[in-house]
Structure formats: structure tokens, C-alpha cells
Design a protein around this motif. Sequence first.
Motif, PDB file in Angstrom:
ATOM      1  N   CYS A   5     -53.149  21.987   5.153  1.00 12.27           N
ATOM      2  CA  CYS A   5     -53.368  22.916   4.047  1.00 12.27           C
ATOM      3  C   CYS A   5     -54.451  23.896   4.475  1.00 12.27           C
ATOM      4  O   CYS A   5     -55.569  23.485   4.799  1.00 12.27           O
ATOM      5  CB  CYS A   5     -53.788  22.164   2.787  1.00 12.27           C
ATOM      6  SG  CYS A   5     -54.212  23.240   1.387  1.00 12.27           S
ATOM      7  N   LEU A   6     -54.139  25.172   4.487  1.00 14.43           N
ATOM      8  CA  LEU A   6     -55.098  26.206   4.880  1.00 14.43           C
ATOM      9  C   LEU A   6     -55.599  26.926   3.635  1.00 14.43           C
ATOM     10  O   LEU A   6     -54.818  27.448   2.840  1.00 14.43           O
ATOM     11  CB  LEU A   6     -54.443  27.205   5.839  1.00 14.43           C
ATOM     12  CG  LEU A   6     -53.910  26.629   7.152  1.00 14.43           C
ATOM     13  CD1 LEU A   6     -53.317  27.740   8.016  1.00 14.43           C
ATOM     14  CD2 LEU A   6     -54.991  25.876   7.907  1.00 14.43           C
ATOM     15  N   VAL A   7     -56.920  26.924   3.473  1.00 13.50           N
ATOM     16  CA  VAL A   7     -57.558  27.629   2.368  1.00 13.50           C
ATOM     17  C   VAL A   7     -57.976  29.010   2.871  1.00 13.50           C
ATOM     18  O   VAL A   7     -58.667  29.131   3.880  1.00 13.50           O
ATOM     19  CB  VAL A   7     -58.787  26.859   1.855  1.00 13.50           C
ATOM     20  CG1 VAL A   7     -59.415  27.594   0.665  1.00 13.50           C
ATOM     21  CG2 VAL A   7     -58.408  25.431   1.461  1.00 13.50           C
ATOM     22  N   ARG A   8     -57.569  30.044   2.149  1.00 16.31           N
ATOM     23  CA  ARG A   8     -57.917  31.421   2.505  1.00 16.31           C
ATOM     24  C   ARG A   8     -58.911  31.975   1.490  1.00 16.31           C
ATOM     25  O   ARG A   8     -58.920  31.571   0.321  1.00 16.31           O
ATOM     26  CB  ARG A   8     -56.663  32.305   2.501  1.00 16.31           C
ATOM     27  CG  ARG A   8     -55.513  31.786   3.337  1.00 16.31           C
ATOM     28  CD  ARG A   8     -55.837  31.765   4.811  1.00 16.31           C
ATOM     29  NE  ARG A   8     -54.637  31.531   5.609  1.00 16.31           N
ATOM     30  CZ  ARG A   8     -54.629  31.448   6.929  1.00 16.31           C
ATOM     31  NH1 ARG A   8     -55.757  31.558   7.617  1.00 16.31           N
ATOM     32  NH2 ARG A   8     -53.503  31.237   7.593  1.00 16.31           N
ATOM     33  N   THR A  64     -60.988  27.235   4.920  1.00 13.88           N
ATOM     34  CA  THR A  64     -61.074  26.120   5.860  1.00 13.88           C
ATOM     35  C   THR A  64     -59.679  25.527   6.043  1.00 13.88           C
ATOM     36  O   THR A  64     -58.704  26.003   5.464  1.00 13.88           O
ATOM     37  CB  THR A  64     -62.055  25.044   5.348  1.00 13.88           C
ATOM     38  OG1 THR A  64     -62.286  24.094   6.380  1.00 13.88           O
ATOM     39  CG2 THR A  64     -61.520  24.338   4.122  1.00 13.88           C
ATOM     40  N   ALA A  65     -59.592  24.471   6.840  1.00 15.49           N
ATOM     41  CA  ALA A  65     -58.348  23.730   7.020  1.00 15.49           C
ATOM     42  C   ALA A  65     -58.531  22.335   6.440  1.00 15.49           C
ATOM     43  O   ALA A  65     -59.383  21.576   6.877  1.00 15.49           O
ATOM     44  CB  ALA A  65     -57.967  23.647   8.500  1.00 15.49           C
ATOM     45  N   LEU A  66     -57.739  22.017   5.442  1.00 12.92           N
ATOM     46  CA  LEU A  66     -57.653  20.671   4.889  1.00 12.92           C
ATOM     47  C   LEU A  66     -56.382  20.031   5.417  1.00 12.92           C
ATOM     48  O   LEU A  66     -55.605  20.632   6.157  1.00 12.92           O
ATOM     49  CB  LEU A  66     -57.603  20.730   3.362  1.00 12.92           C
ATOM     50  CG  LEU A  66     -58.651  21.599   2.660  1.00 12.92           C
ATOM     51  CD1 LEU A  66     -58.385  21.630   1.153  1.00 12.92           C
ATOM     52  CD2 LEU A  66     -60.051  21.108   2.940  1.00 12.92           C
ATOM     53  N   GLU A  99     -50.549  26.889   1.941  1.00 16.85           N
ATOM     54  CA  GLU A  99     -51.582  27.917   1.981  1.00 16.85           C
ATOM     55  C   GLU A  99     -52.038  28.213   0.563  1.00 16.85           C
ATOM     56  O   GLU A  99     -51.217  28.534  -0.307  1.00 16.85           O
ATOM     57  CB  GLU A  99     -51.065  29.180   2.652  1.00 16.85           C
ATOM     58  CG  GLU A  99     -52.141  30.203   2.959  1.00 16.85           C
ATOM     59  CD  GLU A  99     -51.616  31.344   3.817  1.00 16.85           C
ATOM     60  OE1 GLU A  99     -51.464  32.466   3.284  1.00 16.85           O
ATOM     61  OE2 GLU A  99     -51.356  31.115   5.017  1.00 16.85           O
ATOM     62  N   VAL A 100     -53.343  28.082   0.308  1.00 15.20           N
ATOM     63  CA  VAL A 100     -53.891  28.315  -1.026  1.00 15.20           C
ATOM     64  C   VAL A 100     -55.026  29.327  -0.930  1.00 15.20           C
ATOM     65  O   VAL A 100     -55.595  29.552   0.138  1.00 15.20           O
ATOM     66  CB  VAL A 100     -54.403  27.010  -1.668  1.00 15.20           C
ATOM     67  CG1 VAL A 100     -53.290  25.977  -1.771  1.00 15.20           C
ATOM     68  CG2 VAL A 100     -55.595  26.435  -0.898  1.00 15.20           C
ATOM     69  N   GLN A 101     -55.341  29.927  -2.065  1.00 18.05           N
ATOM     70  CA  GLN A 101     -56.424  30.901  -2.144  1.00 18.05           C
ATOM     71  C   GLN A 101     -57.649  30.248  -2.779  1.00 18.05           C
ATOM     72  O   GLN A 101     -57.544  29.577  -3.804  1.00 18.05           O
ATOM     73  CB  GLN A 101     -55.998  32.109  -2.976  1.00 18.05           C
ATOM     74  CG  GLN A 101     -54.855  32.903  -2.376  1.00 18.05           C
ATOM     75  CD  GLN A 101     -55.214  33.522  -1.036  1.00 18.05           C
ATOM     76  OE1 GLN A 101     -56.306  34.058  -0.862  1.00 18.05           O
ATOM     77  NE2 GLN A 101     -54.296  33.471  -0.098  1.00 18.05           N
ATOM     78  N   GLY A 105     -48.508  28.862  -3.454  1.00 18.33           N
ATOM     79  CA  GLY A 105     -48.370  28.764  -4.897  1.00 18.33           C
ATOM     80  C   GLY A 105     -48.130  27.344  -5.376  1.00 18.33           C
ATOM     81  O   GLY A 105     -48.186  26.373  -4.614  1.00 18.33           O
ATOM     82  N   ASP A 106     -47.864  27.228  -6.697  1.00 23.13           N
ATOM     83  CA  ASP A 106     -47.519  25.925  -7.247  1.00 23.13           C
ATOM     84  C   ASP A 106     -46.214  25.466  -6.623  1.00 23.13           C
ATOM     85  O   ASP A 106     -45.298  26.272  -6.381  1.00 23.13           O
ATOM     86  CB  ASP A 106     -47.358  26.012  -8.760  1.00 23.13           C
ATOM     87  CG  ASP A 106     -48.663  26.357  -9.470  1.00 23.13           C
ATOM     88  OD1 ASP A 106     -49.727  26.205  -8.843  1.00 23.13           O
ATOM     89  OD2 ASP A 106     -48.608  26.784 -10.632  1.00 23.13           O
TER      90      ASP A 106
END
Length: 600
Positions: free
Chosen positions: A222-225, A198-200, A119-121, A83-84
Motif C-alpha cells: 500500500c503506497l501512501v501519497r 510512505t509504503a505500508l 494507492e491512497v492519499q 479509492g474505496d
Amino acid sequence: MSRQRPRETDDGQEPDPRLMSRRGVLRAGAVAGWVGASAGVGWALNAGAVRSWAAPPYPDLVFHSPPLTPYVDELAVPPVVTGDLTLAAAEGTHRFHRDLGTARTWGYGGQPYLGPTIEVQAGIPTRIVHQNRLGPHIYAADVDTALDGASDLDRTSPRTVLHLHGAPSPPGSDGHPMATFLPGRDVVHDFPNRLEATALWYHDHAMGITRLNVCAGLAGMCLVRDRYDTGRPGNPLGLPSGEFEVPLVLQDKMFNADGTLGFRVFKLVAAGTWEGGMTGDTVVVNGVVNPNLTVARGLYRFRLLNAANLRTYHLFFADRMPFWVIGNDGGLLNAPVRTTDLHIAAGERYDLLVDFSALPPGTQCELRNDEAPPAQSTVIGVDVLPRVMRFTVGAAQGVTGGPPASLRGGTSQPAVLPPLPTPQKVRTVTVSQLVAVRWPPAKMTLNNLRFHDTDIDRPRQGSVEQWDIVNTTDDEHPIHLHLVQFRILHRQAFDATSYVLLNPRPALGTRWAPPVGPFTLGRPVQRPAAWEAGWKDTVRAPSKMVTRVLVRFPTADELGFDPDSPFLSPDGETLQGYVWHCHVLDHEDDCMMLPFRVVG
């Protein structure tokens, strides 16, 4: 705030007012002669990753960390935040090994070293309030005020700026190296997260001191789901999750005898002087020296990031146990790639599956490295770092079943990777090192330009370009483009000597990027490794080779923002565009980095 720029002589070379002593110059010259004589000498490395040639015939020229027993500390796993959020860059204390004292370190989000895994969506925007709460610089003695952007103030009040590496971010939130701000201030970043799972990674990007700030600890994953790769049990792709999905942040460090962090490598370079590249002599993973991870008997997913200042790693298990690469910088591959080894350069990420299910409890699997440091470092005594970490198989049962047969194109899977696009323009860009009046005698450049020169590249929105990255140097350089992703076409050797001699280089500050085609050699081109086949944002550009990549520059409609929109830095300076650079952090600071604009 004012930013100091280096003085230059009439011929474009950069003098350094901190002259070495006559004896130091003579010793440096002797080493330079050794480097020149040895540049073409090869060496053999085996799986044991030890140098097979004799030690250099001169006194020890590099600093050394205290000897440390490997595999005695367990791997630390960063906490996950969603989240933020507010992400403060602040000082802490951290112990890298049980036998070392505590060190002053920097971290993000309340972590004493490195930062939490964010972790972001996909498609859901994230707002991060980035706070600078740093005190005096941990590497205050290593700030080089001759580098563009750096000043004495960075020793006591270090600047910072946040870059989300690999993300298509609005210009004002991308972490432009000139958009830095001082301790006590906050800056808001808005990230649209318009990309696939992906993984940033996120890290500091401050002009002139990036190498110091990241080495002090300002980095994190940072993992994007998305709906296919949820990171949760029962995800559609059947990938390991939870405790069986582990980030591995790979770095190398220098330690003083008391456990505090060191930065200097080469004894002949004075403190406070850029020295070409921080090649540490100790591997740390997630902030732990050569850690051990006790694993269950099953399948694991490792999100691997090379956050080193300079080193490329060639990784393999000591017994050559196979593993699978399922993704890289830009997301998943079409199918898992089975391999026994992997090269990963600074800034790159790879998504790995390792299956421990067939191994009996108590089995120890060593992850090793045999990549030699650059030749200039090798000849002064910088070593290969053979030990990375160890996995010890426990008795617990883990995730059963092997890797999935495919990752794209099936039911409940993302679409397959598209065919390589046809470029509308071929753009030649050069990577070079000029002779400078200083030690080390190298001035890093892209296109023979300095950061503030105005002859920059201006690709058009919606276009596809082929970038021919022509590396004329003796070193490999990982090249990173902000905002965009690309596909690797191939690599090809070229006659660098003739290329330079027949295309005389003008004075520094005048663009130099001659077409490389007439100088390519007749050998077959090198296709990218199977695990490089997907979307990338950072690419290894080997010495004396042209690395060709196909870049698509997105439109404002696709991005949801105008990539060419001007914005104000925290100091009120109008900035515009993005940057591309070598991801050897020391080279980036020197400044092997240029702006570019994506115009409408």
C-alpha cells in the motif's frame, strides 16, 4: 466460534500430545546437541554468499525444492488500485517459475497470488470491504491445533483478518488477531490515512495461522501519497514515477517437485506441528523465482518489502554498485543515504533509488544476499540464499539526473525529521525462548507472558516512552508495534547469561522484564544505520542485545478516534487495544505476541 488454547503443565511448560517416536527423540537430541555445541561457532561469508564451512556430518535433514534456473522469468508488477474497494481473499492458481507446474495459491482483489498495490492519499479516508472467499487451506496439513487460536476448522474453513501494517488504524479496523472471520463473510475496515507519504503493506493476521495464510499469498503493498510525494510525473521531490517506480515484494518459498507450495523444512518435525520458522530455499520476488527486470538507462525507485516468514536479507549488488536509501517504514529520510548494502528484516520496508544511467545496454546487475539463516537452521542444513534477482540494462533512455540532494526541509518538501524526543518513561520488555516439551523444544514469549494474560503494557496517550527490547535468545527478532511509529535510539550488548541467572524467571504467565542496565557491557553502543534514522514500526532486535526505541503514543485528537475504544469482533467478542509482536510469522503464531492498550 471456540478457540482452542494450549494445555500447560504445573511448571508453565506446554506439552504436545503428538509425541515423537523414541528413535525420533534420539535423533532430535543429537541434532539439539549439535545446535548447542555450534551456537557459538562463527562462519565466514563473502560476496559470493556461499557457506565456507563443511557440510554437517549427518544425513540430510531438510526438504528441498527442485533446482531452478535463475533469471529466466521477467518480474511481474502488481496492478494499482485506488479509492474505496472490495478486497476478497480467495484461491487462485499461479506458476512461480517457467519450469514449475501451477500451484494452488491465495491472493487478494482478484490476484491469484499476493494482492494489488493499493494507492491512497494522505488524510483522505479509505474504506475496504474485506471478504473471506477462501476454500480449504492450501497448507491444511500444516495447521497446528496446539497453537493458540488454531483449530481443525482452519483446515477446511480458514479464518482471516486484514491488517494494514504501519497505519494508525482504529481498533476495530486494525486487524486484531482475534477479530477473525470465516469464509462467506465480509468485514468493513475504515482507514483514516493520517500519515505522511510512505509504503505500508497489508496482510493476514489470523491468530495461530498467520504464518500459513501469508505464505499462501495473503499480502500486498500500500503506497501512501501526499502533496510532496505524489507518485506522478513532475512530483515536487523529483522522484521516479510510473514504470520507473517498482514494488519488490521479497519472500522465500519451498516447492514440491510438481511446483505446488510446500511449507515443511525440517524432516524430523511431524506434519501438522509448528517447527520454529519456515526458511524456504528459493527466493521469489513479486511471486516470481529469481526474476529478471529489464530496465531503461536511468534512475529507478524500488519500494522494497520483506514479506518473508522468517529470513532477514543482507542485500547488495554483485559488483557492489552503490544505491541510495531515501525512506523506510514511516516515510522519507532527510536526505538520500548512499550505501552499497542493506539489511532488511521480515516486515520492514525500504525506499531505494538505483541509477542505471551510466551502464551500457546489455549490462547485467545481480542483486545478491549473504545473510545466514538462524544458527539453529544453519546447523541442520538450511542454506544462505545468494541469488535474489537480476536487472538487465536495455537500450531505452529512462529518468535522467541523479538522486535529489535533499528530501525534507527545502522548498516543496516536508519538514525535516524532528530531534529524538525525551522519554517520560523507560519500559523494559523481554524477548525469550523457553524450553518446551515438544520438538522443536522452544516456546516463544514476550515478557514471559501468554497472549491472554492480563498483565499488559498500558502507555498513556500523548506520552513518549523508551522501550528497552531485551533479546535473551540466540536469534534476531524483528519487533513490530501496531498503531505507532518510533525512532531507534541505539543497540547495546548485554551479558545475557548473568541477566537470566541473577533474575530467575518465574513460571510462564508471570511477567518477567528485569531492568537490563546493570548487565550492559562496556562496548560502545551501536547507533542505528543512517538508513534506519527515520520513523519505524518494525525494528531488528539482534541476539543478546538491548534495542532501545523511542515511541510516541498519539492522542485521540491526533488520531481522530479513541485508540482505547472497545469493539466487537465478527463473532461478537468484545476486544480492546492493539498488539506488539515478533514479525517472524512463525514466532508470532507460537505466540510471541502480546496486547497493549493506549489509555487516556
